[in-house]
Design a protein around this motif. Structure first.
Motif, PDB file in Angstrom:
ATOM      1  N   LEU A 146       0.848  -1.176   0.000  1.00 32.24           N
ATOM      2  CA  LEU A 146       0.000   0.000   0.000  1.00 32.24           C
ATOM      3  C   LEU A 146       0.891   1.237   0.000  1.00 32.24           C
ATOM      4  O   LEU A 146       1.807   1.340   0.820  1.00 32.24           O
ATOM      5  CB  LEU A 146      -0.896   0.018   1.244  1.00 32.24           C
ATOM      6  N   ILE A 147       0.629   2.129  -0.927  1.00 30.48           N
ATOM      7  CA  ILE A 147       1.272   3.440  -0.903  1.00 30.48           C
ATOM      8  C   ILE A 147       0.186   4.419  -0.510  1.00 30.48           C
ATOM      9  O   ILE A 147      -0.768   4.636  -1.265  1.00 30.48           O
ATOM     10  CB  ILE A 147       1.918   3.805  -2.252  1.00 30.48           C
ATOM     11  N   SER A 148       0.312   4.942   0.722  1.00 24.57           N
ATOM     12  CA  SER A 148      -0.704   5.823   1.286  1.00 24.57           C
ATOM     13  C   SER A 148      -0.043   6.868   2.172  1.00 24.57           C
ATOM     14  O   SER A 148       0.749   6.530   3.055  1.00 24.57           O
ATOM     15  CB  SER A 148      -1.699   5.018   2.123  1.00 24.57           C
ATOM     16  N   GLU A 149      -0.390   8.126   1.948  1.00 23.39           N
ATOM     17  CA  GLU A 149       0.143   9.197   2.783  1.00 23.39           C
ATOM     18  C   GLU A 149      -0.375   9.101   4.215  1.00 23.39           C
ATOM     19  O   GLU A 149       0.143   9.771   5.109  1.00 23.39           O
ATOM     20  CB  GLU A 149      -0.183  10.554   2.167  1.00 23.39           C
TER      21      GLU A 149
ATOM     22  N   GLU B 177       3.993  -5.158  -9.763  1.00 20.34           N
ATOM     23  CA  GLU B 177       3.590  -3.769  -9.976  1.00 20.34           C
ATOM     24  C   GLU B 177       4.535  -2.804  -9.261  1.00 20.34           C
ATOM     25  O   GLU B 177       4.865  -1.737  -9.789  1.00 20.34           O
ATOM     26  CB  GLU B 177       2.154  -3.553  -9.498  1.00 20.34           C
ATOM     27  N   LEU B 178       4.996  -3.203  -8.083  1.00 22.84           N
ATOM     28  CA  LEU B 178       5.945  -2.374  -7.330  1.00 22.84           C
ATOM     29  C   LEU B 178       7.289  -2.292  -8.065  1.00 22.84           C
ATOM     30  O   LEU B 178       7.891  -1.218  -8.152  1.00 22.84           O
ATOM     31  CB  LEU B 178       6.132  -2.935  -5.927  1.00 22.84           C
ATOM     32  N   LEU B 179       7.742  -3.410  -8.621  1.00 25.60           N
ATOM     33  CA  LEU B 179       8.981  -3.398  -9.408  1.00 25.60           C
ATOM     34  C   LEU B 179       8.861  -2.425 -10.574  1.00 25.60           C
ATOM     35  O   LEU B 179       9.798  -1.677 -10.858  1.00 25.60           O
ATOM     36  CB  LEU B 179       9.305  -4.801  -9.922  1.00 25.60           C
ATOM     37  N   ASN B 180       7.717  -2.433 -11.252  1.00 25.37           N
ATOM     38  CA  ASN B 180       7.504  -1.503 -12.371  1.00 25.37           C
ATOM     39  C   ASN B 180       7.504  -0.054 -11.896  1.00 25.37           C
ATOM     40  O   ASN B 180       8.043   0.813 -12.576  1.00 25.37           O
ATOM     41  CB  ASN B 180       6.199  -1.817 -13.100  1.00 25.37           C
ATOM     42  N   ARG B 181       6.909   0.197 -10.756  1.00 25.13           N
ATOM     43  CA  ARG B 181       6.858   1.568 -10.228  1.00 25.13           C
ATOM     44  C   ARG B 181       8.260   2.086  -9.896  1.00 25.13           C
ATOM     45  O   ARG B 181       8.525   3.264 -10.030  1.00 25.13           O
ATOM     46  CB  ARG B 181       5.967   1.607  -8.997  1.00 25.13           C
ATOM     47  N   PHE B 182       9.145   1.202  -9.453  1.00 24.57           N
ATOM     48  CA  PHE B 182      10.489   1.614  -9.055  1.00 24.57           C
ATOM     49  C   PHE B 182      11.534   1.382 -10.137  1.00 24.57           C
ATOM     50  O   PHE B 182      12.735   1.467  -9.869  1.00 24.57           O
ATOM     51  CB  PHE B 182      10.904   0.903  -7.764  1.00 24.57           C
TER      52      PHE B 182
ATOM     53  N   ALA C 188      -4.265  -5.369   3.926  1.00 22.58           N
ATOM     54  CA  ALA C 188      -3.923  -4.265   3.018  1.00 22.58           C
ATOM     55  C   ALA C 188      -5.171  -3.495   2.615  1.00 22.58           C
ATOM     56  O   ALA C 188      -5.167  -2.257   2.602  1.00 22.58           O
ATOM     57  CB  ALA C 188      -3.199  -4.804   1.787  1.00 22.58           C
ATOM     58  N   LYS C 189      -6.241  -4.209   2.303  1.00 23.37           N
ATOM     59  CA  LYS C 189      -7.490  -3.547   1.901  1.00 23.37           C
ATOM     60  C   LYS C 189      -8.092  -2.752   3.061  1.00 23.37           C
ATOM     61  O   LYS C 189      -8.605  -1.648   2.869  1.00 23.37           O
ATOM     62  CB  LYS C 189      -8.482  -4.577   1.363  1.00 23.37           C
TER      63      LYS C 189
ATOM     64  N   GLY D 222      -9.008   2.751   5.481  1.00 23.27           N
ATOM     65  CA  GLY D 222      -8.826   3.722   6.547  1.00 23.27           C
ATOM     66  C   GLY D 222      -7.872   4.853   6.228  1.00 23.27           C
ATOM     67  O   GLY D 222      -7.916   5.908   6.859  1.00 23.27           O
ATOM     68  N   ASN D 223      -6.996   4.647   5.243  1.00 29.83           N
ATOM     69  CA  ASN D 223      -5.938   5.629   4.975  1.00 29.83           C
ATOM     70  C   ASN D 223      -5.873   6.124   3.541  1.00 29.83           C
ATOM     71  O   ASN D 223      -5.101   7.030   3.237  1.00 29.83           O
ATOM     72  CB  ASN D 223      -4.568   5.020   5.336  1.00 29.83           C
ATOM     73  N   GLY D 224      -6.638   5.503   2.661  1.00 30.80           N
ATOM     74  CA  GLY D 224      -6.554   5.856   1.247  1.00 30.80           C
ATOM     75  C   GLY D 224      -5.302   5.266   0.630  1.00 30.80           C
ATOM     76  O   GLY D 224      -4.560   4.518   1.260  1.00 30.80           O
ATOM     77  N   GLY D 225      -5.064   5.589  -0.632  1.00 31.48           N
ATOM     78  CA  GLY D 225      -3.863   5.133  -1.311  1.00 31.48           C
ATOM     79  C   GLY D 225      -4.137   4.109  -2.386  1.00 31.48           C
ATOM     80  O   GLY D 225      -5.283   3.875  -2.774  1.00 31.48           O
ATOM     81  N   ASP D 226      -3.069   3.473  -2.847  1.00 34.72           N
ATOM     82  CA  ASP D 226      -3.142   2.495  -3.936  1.00 34.72           C
ATOM     83  C   ASP D 226      -2.448   1.205  -3.535  1.00 34.72           C
ATOM     84  O   ASP D 226      -1.386   1.234  -2.914  1.00 34.72           O
ATOM     85  CB  ASP D 226      -2.476   3.051  -5.196  1.00 34.72           C
ATOM     86  N   LEU D 227      -3.044   0.083  -3.943  1.00 33.17           N
ATOM     87  CA  LEU D 227      -2.480  -1.236  -3.669  1.00 33.17           C
ATOM     88  C   LEU D 227      -1.641  -1.713  -4.847  1.00 33.17           C
ATOM     89  O   LEU D 227      -1.960  -1.428  -6.004  1.00 33.17           O
ATOM     90  CB  LEU D 227      -3.594  -2.245  -3.391  1.00 33.17           C
TER      91      LEU D 227
END
Length: 144
Positions: A99-102, A137-142, A121-122, A127-132
């Motif tokens: 989860l990437i959530s501020e 997918e994380l490898l692609n983001r980084f 995670a859901k 409770g915090n918003g963000g994206d799963l």
């Protein structure tokens, strides 16, 4: 007979030297391999172990992800992350949900958190918003 003993000793050392397993993270004293900060957060730390058994510890998942840009990922046998819901518990990073959530700060400011199961995670996202994200997918983001 003596040469057999030396040969046996050599192979024994070789087998134990290449032991591919995680090492305990000493929170408060181990340093991050990527940024050199002391690892203190039991909910965001990460670790990777090479095929030769060398361990690299990170204070945050984002440090491990950024370090992956600098190495051949094929040399890594284990990718591990702390489960946010089970502080200090290392889990298989490839099976985690991210989860990437501020709403949930992480040590390096990327707001990246790993969970051992989708339900946690859901719930955190609700409770915090963000994206799963999945591992791929994380490898692609980084990617560099």
């Amino acid at each position: 007979m003596r040469s057999r003993g030396i040969l046996f000793g050599f192979f024994t050392v070789l087998v134990f030297a290449c032991n591919v397993k995680p090492q305990p993270i000493e929170y408060g004293s181990d340093g991050c391999h990527f940024c050199s900060m002391t690892i203190v957060d039991r909910q965001h730390a990460a670790q990777m172990v090479t095929e030769k058994g060398k361990t690299f510890k990170f204070d945050a998942v984002e440090c491990m992800m950024n370090h992956l840009k600098e190495i051949d990922q094929g040399t890594v046998a284990l990718f591990l992350v702390n489960d946010y819901s089970e502080p200090g518990e290392l889990i298989d990073a490839k099976k985690a949900t991210y989860l990437i959530s501020e709403g949930i700060p992480s040590p390096m400011g990327e707001f990246l958190t790993a969970f051992g199961n989708d339900a946690d995670a859901k719930n955190a996202k609700e409770g915090n918003g963000g994206d799963l994200y999945s591992w791929d997918e994380l490898l692609n983001r980084f990617k560099p």
